[in-house]
Scaffold this active site. Structure first.
Site, PDB file in Angstrom:
ATOM      1  N   SER A   1       0.856  -1.197   0.000  1.00 38.25           N
ATOM      2  CA  SER A   1       0.000   0.000   0.000  1.00 38.25           C
ATOM      3  C   SER A   1       0.887   1.241   0.000  1.00 38.25           C
ATOM      4  CB  SER A   1      -0.864   0.015   1.264  1.00 38.25           C
ATOM      5  OG  SER A   1      -1.587   1.223   1.363  1.00 38.25           O
TER       6      SER A   1
ATOM      7  N   TYR B   1      -1.877  -0.652  10.573  1.00 41.54           N
ATOM      8  CA  TYR B   1      -2.023  -1.024   9.160  1.00 41.54           C
ATOM      9  C   TYR B   1      -0.731  -0.711   8.397  1.00 41.54           C
ATOM     10  CZ  TYR B   1      -3.819  -1.122   4.349  1.00 41.54           C
ATOM     11  OH  TYR B   1      -3.996  -1.394   3.012  1.00 41.54           O
TER      12      TYR B   1
HETATM   13  P1  NDP Z   1     -11.471  -5.611  -0.601  1.00 37.80           P
HETATM   14  O1  NDP Z   1     -11.993  -5.485   0.781  1.00 37.80           O
HETATM   15  O2  NDP Z   1     -12.389  -5.310  -1.730  1.00 37.80           O
HETATM   16  O3  NDP Z   1     -10.836  -7.049  -0.825  1.00 37.80           O
HETATM   17  C1  NDP Z   1     -10.103  -7.707   0.174  1.00 37.80           C
HETATM   18  C2  NDP Z   1      -9.987  -9.160  -0.188  1.00 37.80           C
HETATM   19  O4  NDP Z   1      -9.225  -9.833   0.816  1.00 37.80           O
HETATM   20  C3  NDP Z   1     -11.331  -9.848  -0.285  1.00 37.80           C
HETATM   21  O5  NDP Z   1     -11.346 -10.677  -1.403  1.00 37.80           O
HETATM   22  C4  NDP Z   1     -11.389 -10.674   0.996  1.00 37.80           C
HETATM   23  O6  NDP Z   1     -12.112 -11.877   0.752  1.00 37.80           O
HETATM   24  C5  NDP Z   1      -9.911 -10.987   1.187  1.00 37.80           C
HETATM   25  N1  NDP Z   1      -9.620 -11.378   2.559  1.00 37.80           N
HETATM   26  C6  NDP Z   1      -9.748 -10.652   3.688  1.00 37.80           C
HETATM   27  N2  NDP Z   1      -9.421 -11.385   4.758  1.00 37.80           N
HETATM   28  C7  NDP Z   1      -9.071 -12.614   4.290  1.00 37.80           C
HETATM   29  C8  NDP Z   1      -8.656 -13.823   4.894  1.00 37.80           C
HETATM   30  N3  NDP Z   1      -8.523 -13.938   6.226  1.00 37.80           N
HETATM   31  N4  NDP Z   1      -8.403 -14.881   4.103  1.00 37.80           N
HETATM   32  C9  NDP Z   1      -8.551 -14.787   2.774  1.00 37.80           C
HETATM   33  N5  NDP Z   1      -8.927 -13.677   2.131  1.00 37.80           N
HETATM   34  C10 NDP Z   1      -9.203 -12.610   2.892  1.00 37.80           C
HETATM   35  O7  NDP Z   1     -10.201  -4.654  -0.649  1.00 37.80           O
HETATM   36  P2  NDP Z   1      -9.081  -4.376  -1.766  1.00 37.80           P
HETATM   37  O8  NDP Z   1      -9.371  -5.079  -3.014  1.00 37.80           O
HETATM   38  O9  NDP Z   1      -8.884  -2.922  -1.776  1.00 37.80           O
HETATM   39  O10 NDP Z   1      -7.809  -5.019  -1.037  1.00 37.80           O
HETATM   40  C11 NDP Z   1      -6.847  -5.826  -1.701  1.00 37.80           C
HETATM   41  C12 NDP Z   1      -5.472  -5.471  -1.194  1.00 37.80           C
HETATM   42  O11 NDP Z   1      -5.144  -4.146  -1.610  1.00 37.80           O
HETATM   43  C13 NDP Z   1      -5.326  -5.489   0.333  1.00 37.80           C
HETATM   44  O12 NDP Z   1      -4.113  -6.104   0.680  1.00 37.80           O
HETATM   45  C14 NDP Z   1      -5.278  -4.000   0.696  1.00 37.80           C
HETATM   46  O13 NDP Z   1      -4.585  -3.765   1.885  1.00 37.80           O
HETATM   47  C15 NDP Z   1      -4.584  -3.439  -0.534  1.00 37.80           C
HETATM   48  N6  NDP Z   1      -4.767  -2.003  -0.735  1.00 37.80           N
HETATM   49  C16 NDP Z   1      -5.989  -1.486  -1.065  1.00 37.80           C
HETATM   50  C17 NDP Z   1      -6.157  -0.117  -1.213  1.00 37.80           C
HETATM   51  C18 NDP Z   1      -7.482   0.515  -1.520  1.00 37.80           C
HETATM   52  O14 NDP Z   1      -7.582   1.767  -1.523  1.00 37.80           O
HETATM   53  N7  NDP Z   1      -8.523  -0.228  -1.814  1.00 37.80           N
HETATM   54  C19 NDP Z   1      -5.031   0.802  -1.058  1.00 37.80           C
HETATM   55  C20 NDP Z   1      -3.790   0.160  -0.746  1.00 37.80           C
HETATM   56  C21 NDP Z   1      -3.683  -1.186  -0.595  1.00 37.80           C
HETATM   57  P3  NDP Z   1     -13.056 -12.635   1.795  1.00 37.80           P
HETATM   58  O15 NDP Z   1     -13.652 -11.602   2.706  1.00 37.80           O
HETATM   59  O16 NDP Z   1     -14.060 -13.310   0.895  1.00 37.80           O
HETATM   60  O17 NDP Z   1     -12.163 -13.606   2.474  1.00 37.80           O
END
Ligand code: NDP
Length: 246
Positions: free
Chosen positions: A142, A155
């Site tokens: 991030s 975070y």
């Molecule tokens: P979302 O919340 O849309 O997606 C997060 C994903 O992570 C979901 O598919 C969720 O699936 C999965 N997840 C969460 N916990 C678990 C777990 N314990 N086991 C398996 N899967 C898990 O957010 P983003 O798409 O934005 O996030 C993706 C990545 O991008 C993250 O690492 C985030 O930190 C990073 N990021 C995002 C930013 C943003 O502005 N959106 C900015 C910077 C970084 P499920 O709940 O079905 O398990």
């Protein structure tokens, strides 16, 4: 033809946001994608959408905070496709809060998913990639892994750790021909903010959220990193909204 056609890609966090967009982009460029997350119905819907587009994917319900489940994800991929070319450690949560609130359970969840989940992924595929002398691990960190702001202490700590782990991996595995990529998104329109339980923090992000770019912008950067020739490793990418100042 891009250097992604036919590659077997494990993608965590595939059920929404950046992961879902990456699945679409990679599968439409010929990758065979193993869709991993906890929400099975979301994975199944994505798989059937990809099928209609003529793409290959399979689903594997996985909680990345369980080492055993992540090991099983790698085993399942090898059983299904016979190889693992790329692991994308994308799953993550962002329950931002102030330290004085002592939201210790959320701190632990962030450490479990954002740091341990990434390490479990690396542990599950690295022996195989080392033996094959080929592979690519992409970790999604991030912009908050480059800077700290109020409420991001834990975070950001997890995302600084992801960057450190990716750089260590790069150095240690260069001689084994394994590529390591860190991707740092800025504000992206996804479900990530839903994990914030402190209302004041959520509100403080209102302005920056208005700038959010689509998840496909990050998916395209993942495609770029994978599609380079095997002797070329894209190690670090930052993609943020043009108007995002921090
Ligand atoms: P979302 O919340 O849309 O997606 C997060 C994903 O992570 C979901 O598919 C969720 O699936 C999965 N997840 C969460 N916990 C678990 C777990 N314990 N086991 C398996 N899967 C898990 O957010 P983003 O798409 O934005 O996030 C993706 C990545 O991008 C993250 O690492 C985030 O930190 C990073 N990021 C995002 C930013 C943003 O502005 N959106 C900015 C910077 C970084 P499920 O709940 O079905 O398990």
């Amino acid at each position: 033809m891009l250097n992604v056609e036919g590659k077997v890609v494990i993608l965590t966090g595939a059920s929404s946001g950046i992961g879902e967009a990456a699945a679409e982009v990679l599968a439409n460029n010929g990758a065979k994608v193993v869709l991993a997350a906890r929400r099975e119905e979301r994975l199944a819907a994505l798989k059937s959408r990809l099928e209609k587009q003529g793409c290959t994917s399979v689903i594997k319900v996985t909680d990345v905070s369980s080492q055993e489940e992540v090991k099983e994800l790698a085993r399942f991929t090898l059983d299904t496709f016979g190889q693992i070319d790329v692991l994308i450690n994308n799953a993550g949560i962002m329950p931002l809060s102030y330290l004085h609130e002592k939201k210790i359970t959320e701190w632990e969840q962030m450490i479990d998913v954002n740091i341990k989940g990434v390490l479990y992924g690396i542990a599950a595929v690295l022996p195989y990639m080392r033996e094959r002398k080929q592979g690519h691990i992409i970790n999604v960190a991030s912009v908050a892994g480059h800077i700290v702001f109020q409420s991001s202490a834990v975070y950001s700590g997890t995302k600084f750790a992801v960057r450190a782990i990716t750089e260590g991996l790069r150095q240690e595995e260069a001689e084994n021909n394994i590529r390591a990529t860190n991707i740092s998104p800025g504000t992206v329109a996804t479900e990530l903010l839903n994990t914030i339980t402190t209302e004041e923090v959520r509100k403080s992000l209102d302005d920056v959220v208005k700038l959010a770019i689509p998840a496909k912008a990050i998916a395209d950067s993942i495609l770029y990193a994978i599609s380079q020739p095997d002797n070329t490793a894209v190690n670090e990418i930052i993609v943020r909204p043009t108007k995002q100042e921090i």
